[in-house]
Design a protein around this motif. Sequence first.
Motif, mmCIF file in Angstrom:
data_model
loop_
_atom_site.group_PDB
_atom_site.id
_atom_site.type_symbol
_atom_site.label_atom_id
_atom_site.label_comp_id
_atom_site.label_asym_id
_atom_site.label_seq_id
_atom_site.Cartn_x
_atom_site.Cartn_y
_atom_site.Cartn_z
ATOM 1 N N HIS A 1 -6.342 -2.097 9.683
ATOM 2 C CA HIS A 1 -6.248 -3.541 9.593
ATOM 3 C C HIS A 1 -8.146 -4.155 9.868
ATOM 4 O O HIS A 1 -8.781 -3.216 10.627
ATOM 5 N N ILE A 2 -9.070 -4.345 9.374
ATOM 6 C CA ILE A 2 -10.245 -5.074 9.897
ATOM 7 C C ILE A 2 -9.899 -6.512 11.947
ATOM 8 O O ILE A 2 -11.106 -6.203 11.952
ATOM 9 N N CYS B 1 -5.110 -10.482 9.503
ATOM 10 C CA CYS B 1 -4.105 -9.764 9.374
ATOM 11 C C CYS B 1 -3.151 -9.994 9.612
ATOM 12 O O CYS B 1 -2.626 -10.731 11.130
ATOM 13 N N PRO B 2 -2.139 -9.373 9.520
ATOM 14 C CA PRO B 2 -0.376 -9.138 10.057
ATOM 15 C C PRO B 2 -0.360 -8.146 11.596
ATOM 16 O O PRO B 2 -1.184 -7.415 11.795
ATOM 17 N N CYS C 1 -9.368 -6.894 3.355
ATOM 18 C CA CYS C 1 -9.230 -6.157 4.601
ATOM 19 C C CYS C 1 -8.632 -5.017 3.740
ATOM 20 O O CYS C 1 -7.502 -4.326 3.039
ATOM 21 N N ALA D 1 -6.578 -2.315 4.342
ATOM 22 C CA ALA D 1 -5.065 -1.875 4.944
ATOM 23 C C ALA D 1 -4.121 -3.400 4.002
ATOM 24 O O ALA D 1 -2.757 -2.878 3.811
ATOM 25 N N CYS D 2 -5.006 -4.044 4.379
ATOM 26 C CA CYS D 2 -3.829 -5.858 3.468
ATOM 27 C C CYS D 2 -3.597 -5.306 2.378
ATOM 28 O O CYS D 2 -2.557 -5.608 1.677
HETATM 29 ZN ZN LIG Z 1 -5.465 -6.499 7.544
#
Ligand SMILES: [Zn+2]
Length: 73
Positions: free
Chosen positions: A32-33, A38-39, A52, A54-55
């Motif tokens: 994640h950035i 982001c969570p 992001c 990962a998102c």
């Molecule tokens: Zn993220």
Amino acid sequence: MTLIDDLGAHNFDDAADLIGQLADVAAGRVRHIYRGACPDDLEGDKLRDADCPACRALIAADQAMGVTDAKIL
Ligand SMILES: [Zn+2]
């Protein structure tokens, strides 16, 4: 019901690709950035940052699983 059915993917290649993306996130190969959307423990688990990588894997998983309460920023 198989895992692929659970993922709601349209075919095996889609499911395998999605699992690969999620494995990359889980293993830390894609991170994640953390620029605010982001969570995390502060914001909760329903936020997604469209910028992001990962998102984006989570967004694809959300869509495959029919998750509708995640918020994409
Ligand atoms: Zn993220």
